[in-house]
Design an enzyme around this catalytic site. Sequence first.
Site, PDB file in Angstrom:
ATOM      1  N   GLU A   1     -27.824 -40.239 -51.003  1.00  0.00           N
ATOM      2  CA  GLU A   1     -27.365 -39.572 -52.208  1.00  0.00           C
ATOM      3  C   GLU A   1     -25.867 -39.803 -52.400  1.00  0.00           C
ATOM      4  O   GLU A   1     -25.125 -40.031 -51.452  1.00  0.00           O
ATOM      5  CB  GLU A   1     -27.640 -38.076 -52.115  1.00  0.00           C
ATOM      6  CG  GLU A   1     -26.939 -37.438 -50.947  1.00  0.00           C
ATOM      7  CD  GLU A   1     -27.404 -36.016 -50.700  1.00  0.00           C
ATOM      8  OE1 GLU A   1     -27.993 -35.410 -51.606  1.00  0.00           O
ATOM      9  OE2 GLU A   1     -27.168 -35.523 -49.596  1.00  0.00           O
TER      10      GLU A   1
ATOM     11  N   CYS B   1     -18.347 -39.347 -54.572  1.00  0.00           N
ATOM     12  CA  CYS B   1     -18.569 -38.946 -53.172  1.00  0.00           C
ATOM     13  C   CYS B   1     -19.701 -39.819 -52.625  1.00  0.00           C
ATOM     14  O   CYS B   1     -20.814 -39.815 -53.141  1.00  0.00           O
ATOM     15  CB  CYS B   1     -18.924 -37.460 -53.114  1.00  0.00           C
ATOM     16  SG  CYS B   1     -19.283 -36.895 -51.433  1.00  0.00           S
TER      17      CYS B   1
ATOM     18  N   CYS C   1     -27.538 -39.041 -39.966  1.00  0.00           N
ATOM     19  CA  CYS C   1     -26.277 -38.980 -39.241  1.00  0.00           C
ATOM     20  C   CYS C   1     -26.560 -38.623 -37.794  1.00  0.00           C
ATOM     21  O   CYS C   1     -27.438 -37.810 -37.502  1.00  0.00           O
ATOM     22  CB  CYS C   1     -25.359 -37.925 -39.866  1.00  0.00           C
ATOM     23  SG  CYS C   1     -23.731 -37.844 -39.088  1.00  0.00           S
TER      24      CYS C   1
ATOM     25  N   CYS D   1     -23.924 -32.131 -36.318  1.00  0.00           N
ATOM     26  CA  CYS D   1     -23.152 -30.895 -36.478  1.00  0.00           C
ATOM     27  C   CYS D   1     -24.124 -29.778 -36.853  1.00  0.00           C
ATOM     28  O   CYS D   1     -24.981 -29.948 -37.706  1.00  0.00           O
ATOM     29  CB  CYS D   1     -22.079 -31.083 -37.552  1.00  0.00           C
ATOM     30  SG  CYS D   1     -20.878 -32.351 -37.106  1.00  0.00           S
TER      31      CYS D   1
ATOM     32  N   CYS E   1     -24.650 -28.568 -40.576  1.00  0.00           N
ATOM     33  CA  CYS E   1     -24.731 -29.585 -41.631  1.00  0.00           C
ATOM     34  C   CYS E   1     -26.167 -30.049 -41.857  1.00  0.00           C
ATOM     35  O   CYS E   1     -26.904 -30.288 -40.901  1.00  0.00           O
ATOM     36  CB  CYS E   1     -23.848 -30.780 -41.243  1.00  0.00           C
ATOM     37  SG  CYS E   1     -23.848 -32.113 -42.454  1.00  0.00           S
TER      38      CYS E   1
ATOM     39  N   GLY F   1     -23.351 -39.229 -43.257  1.00  0.00           N
ATOM     40  CA  GLY F   1     -22.966 -40.254 -42.292  1.00  0.00           C
ATOM     41  C   GLY F   1     -21.563 -40.074 -41.756  1.00  0.00           C
ATOM     42  O   GLY F   1     -20.747 -39.342 -42.321  1.00  0.00           O
ATOM     43  N   GLU F   2     -21.296 -40.740 -40.627  1.00  0.00           N
ATOM     44  CA  GLU F   2     -19.972 -40.697 -40.024  1.00  0.00           C
ATOM     45  C   GLU F   2     -19.283 -42.048 -40.304  1.00  0.00           C
ATOM     46  O   GLU F   2     -19.637 -43.071 -39.701  1.00  0.00           O
ATOM     47  CB  GLU F   2     -20.104 -40.425 -38.511  1.00  0.00           C
ATOM     48  CG  GLU F   2     -18.839 -40.623 -37.711  1.00  0.00           C
ATOM     49  CD  GLU F   2     -17.590 -39.945 -38.309  1.00  0.00           C
ATOM     50  OE1 GLU F   2     -17.695 -38.864 -38.921  1.00  0.00           O
ATOM     51  OE2 GLU F   2     -16.506 -40.529 -38.168  1.00  0.00           O
TER      52      GLU F   2
ATOM     53  N   SER G   1     -13.382 -39.132 -44.681  1.00  0.00           N
ATOM     54  CA  SER G   1     -13.526 -37.917 -43.878  1.00  0.00           C
ATOM     55  C   SER G   1     -14.303 -38.219 -42.598  1.00  0.00           C
ATOM     56  O   SER G   1     -15.396 -38.782 -42.644  1.00  0.00           O
ATOM     57  CB  SER G   1     -14.262 -36.849 -44.696  1.00  0.00           C
ATOM     58  OG  SER G   1     -14.491 -35.698 -43.921  1.00  0.00           O
TER      59      SER G   1
ATOM     60  N   SER H   1     -12.570 -33.417 -39.947  1.00  0.00           N
ATOM     61  CA  SER H   1     -13.362 -32.181 -39.999  1.00  0.00           C
ATOM     62  C   SER H   1     -13.107 -31.368 -38.737  1.00  0.00           C
ATOM     63  O   SER H   1     -13.817 -31.499 -37.754  1.00  0.00           O
ATOM     64  CB  SER H   1     -14.843 -32.519 -40.120  1.00  0.00           C
ATOM     65  OG  SER H   1     -15.061 -33.218 -41.312  1.00  0.00           O
ATOM     66  N   LEU H   2     -12.092 -30.528 -38.778  1.00  0.00           N
ATOM     67  CA  LEU H   2     -11.701 -29.789 -37.579  1.00  0.00           C
ATOM     68  C   LEU H   2     -12.618 -28.579 -37.374  1.00  0.00           C
ATOM     69  O   LEU H   2     -13.247 -28.422 -36.329  1.00  0.00           O
ATOM     70  CB  LEU H   2     -10.234 -29.370 -37.710  1.00  0.00           C
ATOM     71  CG  LEU H   2      -9.528 -28.941 -36.445  1.00  0.00           C
ATOM     72  CD1 LEU H   2      -9.568 -30.020 -35.374  1.00  0.00           C
ATOM     73  CD2 LEU H   2      -8.075 -28.562 -36.757  1.00  0.00           C
ATOM     74  N   HIS H   3     -12.657 -27.702 -38.350  1.00  0.00           N
ATOM     75  CA  HIS H   3     -13.609 -26.582 -38.401  1.00  0.00           C
ATOM     76  C   HIS H   3     -13.483 -25.540 -37.292  1.00  0.00           C
ATOM     77  O   HIS H   3     -14.233 -24.550 -37.279  1.00  0.00           O
ATOM     78  CB  HIS H   3     -15.058 -27.066 -38.444  1.00  0.00           C
ATOM     79  CG  HIS H   3     -15.373 -28.007 -39.568  1.00  0.00           C
ATOM     80  ND1 HIS H   3     -14.639 -28.071 -40.739  1.00  0.00           N
ATOM     81  CD2 HIS H   3     -16.370 -28.934 -39.705  1.00  0.00           C
ATOM     82  CE1 HIS H   3     -15.177 -28.996 -41.536  1.00  0.00           C
ATOM     83  NE2 HIS H   3     -16.211 -29.534 -40.937  1.00  0.00           N
TER      84      HIS H   3
ATOM     85  N   ASN I   1     -21.049 -23.795 -47.332  1.00  0.00           N
ATOM     86  CA  ASN I   1     -22.103 -23.821 -48.332  1.00  0.00           C
ATOM     87  C   ASN I   1     -23.449 -23.670 -47.610  1.00  0.00           C
ATOM     88  O   ASN I   1     -23.856 -24.581 -46.899  1.00  0.00           O
ATOM     89  CB  ASN I   1     -22.030 -25.155 -49.074  1.00  0.00           C
ATOM     90  CG  ASN I   1     -23.110 -25.289 -50.104  1.00  0.00           C
ATOM     91  OD1 ASN I   1     -23.357 -24.372 -50.879  1.00  0.00           O
ATOM     92  ND2 ASN I   1     -23.762 -26.430 -50.112  1.00  0.00           N
TER      93      ASN I   1
ATOM     94  N   CYS J   1     -24.062 -30.553 -49.975  1.00  0.00           N
ATOM     95  CA  CYS J   1     -24.000 -31.263 -48.695  1.00  0.00           C
ATOM     96  C   CYS J   1     -25.356 -31.719 -48.178  1.00  0.00           C
ATOM     97  O   CYS J   1     -26.057 -30.978 -47.529  1.00  0.00           O
ATOM     98  CB  CYS J   1     -23.330 -30.417 -47.622  1.00  0.00           C
ATOM     99  SG  CYS J   1     -21.568 -30.346 -47.816  1.00  0.00           S
TER     100      CYS J   1
HETATM  101  N1  SAH Z   1     -19.052 -37.307 -41.074  1.00  0.00           N
HETATM  102  C1  SAH Z   1     -17.917 -37.006 -41.913  1.00  0.00           C
HETATM  103  C2  SAH Z   1     -18.311 -36.812 -43.373  1.00  0.00           C
HETATM  104  C3  SAH Z   1     -19.272 -35.683 -43.502  1.00  0.00           C
HETATM  105  S1  SAH Z   1     -19.414 -34.647 -44.871  1.00  0.00           S
HETATM  106  C4  SAH Z   1     -17.225 -35.752 -41.400  1.00  0.00           C
HETATM  107  O1  SAH Z   1     -17.737 -35.139 -40.479  1.00  0.00           O
HETATM  108  O2  SAH Z   1     -16.150 -35.437 -41.896  1.00  0.00           O
HETATM  109  C5  SAH Z   1     -17.871 -34.104 -45.397  1.00  0.00           C
HETATM  110  C6  SAH Z   1     -17.506 -32.689 -45.021  1.00  0.00           C
HETATM  111  O3  SAH Z   1     -18.472 -31.706 -45.382  1.00  0.00           O
HETATM  112  C7  SAH Z   1     -17.270 -32.518 -43.530  1.00  0.00           C
HETATM  113  O4  SAH Z   1     -16.062 -31.839 -43.338  1.00  0.00           O
HETATM  114  C8  SAH Z   1     -18.439 -31.655 -43.120  1.00  0.00           C
HETATM  115  O5  SAH Z   1     -18.174 -30.967 -41.938  1.00  0.00           O
HETATM  116  C9  SAH Z   1     -18.588 -30.773 -44.325  1.00  0.00           C
HETATM  117  N2  SAH Z   1     -19.858 -30.036 -44.422  1.00  0.00           N
HETATM  118  C10 SAH Z   1     -21.058 -30.373 -43.923  1.00  0.00           C
HETATM  119  N3  SAH Z   1     -21.981 -29.440 -44.218  1.00  0.00           N
HETATM  120  C11 SAH Z   1     -21.342 -28.500 -44.939  1.00  0.00           C
HETATM  121  C12 SAH Z   1     -21.751 -27.297 -45.568  1.00  0.00           C
HETATM  122  N4  SAH Z   1     -23.010 -26.878 -45.521  1.00  0.00           N
HETATM  123  N5  SAH Z   1     -20.807 -26.569 -46.234  1.00  0.00           N
HETATM  124  C13 SAH Z   1     -19.530 -27.007 -46.335  1.00  0.00           C
HETATM  125  N6  SAH Z   1     -19.092 -28.142 -45.773  1.00  0.00           N
HETATM  126  C14 SAH Z   1     -19.986 -28.882 -45.083  1.00  0.00           C
END
Ligand code: SAH
Length: 350
Positions: A96, A110, A117, A121, A124, A166-167, A198, A221-223, A297, A340
Amino acid sequence: MPAAHAPFLDLPTEEFREILRENRIPGYRAGQVRRWVFARKTFAFDEMTDISKSDRAKLSGLFGNTLFSGKLVTQTGSEDGTQKILLEWPDRHRVESVLLRDDRGHRTGCISTQVGCAMGCRFCASGLDGFVRNLSRGEILEQILRLNALLPDPQRLTHLVIMGTGEPTLNLDALLAALAEATAADGLDIGNRRVTISTVGIPAGIDKMTAADLPYKLAVSLHAADDATRNKIIPQNQHCGIRAVLAAADRYFAQTGRRVTFEYILIAGVNDSGADALRLAKLLDRKTAIVNVIPYNPVPELEWKSPAPRAVESFVRALTQAGIQVKVRFRKGDDINAACGQLRRSYRIS
Ligand code: SAH
């Protein structure tokens, strides 16, 4: 009739010229086809009217009628102007891509880099079914061209974010080849600085980007601001730890001069406390970092929840007071599951 060659978008221009030569088609046709594809959003050889009918027929014979290898499965539009497309490749795997618009006139594509992937995570949707395969240069470029073609002329994509499924650092060669076309003056001419890649934060992957030395924007993507929390939600962190991720981000900044954005999704009760905000501020202390706070989300299959607006506000306030530059990104396209990795799952092949 199956195409006799690799899909057009997978071919570097020199290889395309070589094929033209072999088939006694003049070399300047390559430039003409590029103009149709990139400037005129036209993807069928028989619509390229400044090319002779016989050469058009030859080209269609070689590559098939359209330059795209994917099939559009669905296209959805959201009330906020977000549009999402789902593409199916000849092997029936799907990806997508999303077109986002904002009131500053930004038109952002995007893009996905892989089918599925491998990062897994926990929060995700993209990794729920595991990893299937990398996308090719052409498959990545096709997403960009198709989103660009959704825009009415004379509008064009102004920005790209590599934030789909994907990464990206695990499929960097194909991605960089596609981005080279998207940013080329005779391609889509999107400024390098308007492209954001990202990553989940694999130090070796970030270093590969550093070595490529391109002025793309890097988002990590630190989180989470401590390893215990990050290990819980991002399994990849167990292999490297936060410090190594930050060190790689520092090297990226040192080499490219581009400030790194740290994405931080706020998940209720997991990483959204005042203590988390202070830990994050301390971790990024003295760094030339920008933090992008994104309320989680919710994904239907998963239990994680978005924090209350007040929790988001106080998290942001704490960071700002600590001198960190913060942006809050509100999600778009909620009503069409564009947020996402959700569309591919809702249209699964049974
Ligand atoms: N693999 C890359 C790109 C992934 S998607 C990465 O990890 O950065 C881009 C961003 O969306 C990432 O920061 C990911 O952690 C975030 N993401 C994934 N699922 C999400 C969700 N349900 N709500 C908000 N952000 C989300």
